[in-house]
Enzyme design. Structure first.
Site, PDB file in Angstrom:
ATOM      1  N   HIS A 127      -9.069  -1.267  -5.504  1.00  0.00           N
ATOM      2  CA  HIS A 127      -9.479  -2.429  -6.304  1.00  0.00           C
ATOM      3  C   HIS A 127      -9.159  -2.266  -7.796  1.00  0.00           C
ATOM      4  O   HIS A 127      -8.569  -3.139  -8.412  1.00  0.00           O
ATOM      5  CB  HIS A 127     -10.991  -2.671  -6.177  1.00  0.00           C
ATOM      6  N   ASP A 141      -7.102  -6.981  -0.212  1.00  0.00           N
ATOM      7  CA  ASP A 141      -7.979  -6.424  -1.240  1.00  0.00           C
ATOM      8  C   ASP A 141      -8.736  -7.625  -1.794  1.00  0.00           C
ATOM      9  O   ASP A 141      -8.162  -8.431  -2.528  1.00  0.00           O
ATOM     10  CB  ASP A 141      -7.164  -5.736  -2.337  1.00  0.00           C
ATOM     11  N   HIS A 142     -10.009  -7.755  -1.405  1.00  0.00           N
ATOM     12  CA  HIS A 142     -10.687  -9.007  -1.723  1.00  0.00           C
ATOM     13  C   HIS A 142     -10.845  -9.227  -3.221  1.00  0.00           C
ATOM     14  O   HIS A 142     -11.042 -10.352  -3.666  1.00  0.00           O
ATOM     15  CB  HIS A 142     -12.037  -9.119  -0.998  1.00  0.00           C
TER      16      HIS A 142
END
Ligand code: NAP
Length: 484
Positions: free
Chosen positions: A240, A177-178
């Protein structure tokens, strides 16, 4: 101040889907920057893999153009690019067939850390895992990096977890999950747990509410098909925003290490109350003068997929009882910004009288466009004429704090890829976390479907449907301005 580079042992990194959009925009540029930083010394290698029948030279062209287009901080000079290309190879293979796999196995070193980045559509994740196993590449120091979306509901996420578990242990699986790789998100933990100042106030006694905003100005063009099957809740909230909420709400872990952090995040997700229908608003953007609306974009006038969602969540535990968490995200809004605002309660009594107005401290964590943290404090307005109060920011913009070299700070993909190489899973989602997040969002989606609810229209360039504003107004609160 230049960030310190910690050496890593030589590694092999295989990118499945190496000719695709994500590889070109994010993964290859991230690896190039780590190369520039000296973290690929000692013979580390990057091996691209996809079905396209390219030789090494043709793939080098793909990499060259990706670096030229997406590394924009001055490091993409031809000599450095060519030196990086010395480390880059390519294998033609099909995730769904067995050709090419032995060639890949022959190219990687069985004794090194080897990371396999699944930058392909999620329907291929199981095929890749199976073939890595079948061709003897899953054992030892092998790790897989799995992109989003991780399932589209609890059942599909469970099935995917089960498939991956047939071939890889949980400690080999890196669900990326950037958002978690962003400097500010990690700073959020440094601020909370590295200072005495905030943690004593980090609870419902002192925090009035917390707002999370992830606003985009773009529509769904280019991603129509995927997006129309997903919608804002699945695309942004389940992953996110849920992760951000967890980091804000979790109890202090005993150590900053993977199991401890992920255990605490999981407890937060499990403490979330089901969302009531009156606590959630969905929207769909309308056309404006020159741009199509959501329905025109997806080419389906009957689509009921939301491009905007706002909701009120409650974390039912001792720390947060009574403090609402407001989340909103959407496309084609008035500015591109992601921020978390921790809004503290008013001082219990104003010694300056009613005319001094109402003032409260707000800690704002800005994730984009300019990462930074700002604390709003109340001071006296300068000058004579009595005690007038104003709110001013104590600003910690990273660009300013870190000076002209701040452009060299690693981006989220760089950091996360290096964490994979080092074997550090702290910033990656564990299988049970992902499932718990779907278990919370599934009933919301089921409710919409049961009630046949359509999203509310909103103007492009606005803050979303007015009903989303009402979600907070009815609690006597208001959203912060969506600003650049
Ligand atoms: P994409 O542009 O469609 O690229 C897909 C890649 O997979 C191509 O390199 C394609 O190359 C390869 N591929 C397709 N079928 C294959 C097969 N059977 N065997 C081997 N390789 C195959 O997709 P993308 O946008 O890069 O997205 C990749 C993944 O990242 C997806 O899971 C997506 O949801 C996720 N993601 C993307 C973004 C983004 O910004 N793009 C953001 C977040 C997550 P060939 O056709 O040559 O095989």
């Amino acid at each position: 101040m230049v960030s310190r580079v910690i050496p890593v042992d030589p590694f092999d990194l295989v990118i499945f889907g190496a000719t695709g959009d994500l590889a070109r925009r994010k993964i290859l540029p991230a690896l190039f920057r780590r190369f520039c930083a000296g973290q690929m010394e000692g013979g580390s290698r990057v091996i691209g893999a996809a079905r396209s029948d390219l030789d090494r030279a043709a793939f080098h062209e793909v990499v060259r153009s990706a670096i030229a287009e997406f590394v924009t901080d001055g490091r993409n000079d031809p000599a450095t690019t060519e030196a990086f290309l010395e480390t880059v190879d390519y294998v033609t293979l099909d995730a769904r067939g067995d050709t090419g796999w032995d060639a890949l196995a022959a190219r990687i070193d069985p004794d090194r850390v080897r990371a396999f980045y699944f930058s392909v559509g999620p329907s291929l994740f199981g095929d890749l895992a199976l073939r890595l196993h079948r061709h003897g590449m899953a054992a030892g120091k092998a790790r897989i990096v799995v992109e989003k979306p991780f399932g589209r509901d609890l059942a599909t996420a469970q099935a995917l977890n089960a498939t991956l578990a047939q071939h890889f242990r949980e400690d080999q699986i890196y669900r990326i999950d950037h958002y978690l790789g962003k400097e500010t998100v990690q700073n959020l933990m440094a601020i909370r747990f590295g200072n005495m100042l905030f943690e004593p106030l980090w609870n419902s006694q002192y925090v009035d509410h917390i707002q999370f905003t992830v606003a985009e100005t773009v529509g769904v063009a280019g991603r129509e098909e995927y997006y129309d099957r997903a919608g804002a809740l699945r695309d942004m909230v389940q992953n996110h925003m849920m992760q951000l909420l967890c980091l804000i709400a979790m109890e202090p872990p005993a150590k900053f290490e993977p199991s401890a952090v992920r255990d605490e995040k999981l407890k937060v997700i499990r403490a979330l109350d089901p969302v009531k229908p009156q606590d959630i608003v969905r929207g769909q953007y309308l056309p404006d003068d020159d741009k199509p609306g959501y329905l025109e974009h997806v080419g389906d006038p009957t689509s009921t997929t939301e491009s905007f969602v706002a909701l009120r969540a409650h974390v039912s535990n001792w720390r947060w009882a009574g403090t609402p968490f407001y989340l909103r995200t959407g496309k084609r809004l008035k500015a591109r910004t992601s921020e978390i605002a921790v809004v503290f309660k008013d001082a219990p009594h104003s010694i300056f009288g009613a005319e001094a107005g109402r003032h409260r401290n707000i800690l704002t964590i800005v994730l984009q466009p300019n990462e930074g943290i700002e604390l709003g404090v109340t001071i006296k307005e300068p000058g004579p004429g009595g005690m007038r109060l104003i709110d001013v920011p104590l600003d910690m913009s990273f660009a300013e704090a870190l000076g002209p070299e701040s452009g060299m700070v690693a981006d989220a993909y760089e950091r996360l890829i290096m964490d994979v190489v080092r074997g550090n899973q702290t910033l990656f989602m564990r299988g049970d976390e992902v499932e718990a997040a779907w278990a919370w969002t599934d009933p919301i989606i089921a409710g919409w479907e049961e009630r046949g609810e359509a999203p509310l229209p909103y103007d492009s360039g606005s803050s979303g449907p007015v009903e989303a504003l009402a979600l907070m107004h009815k609690d006597g609160r208001r959203w912060r301005e969506i600003r650049k």
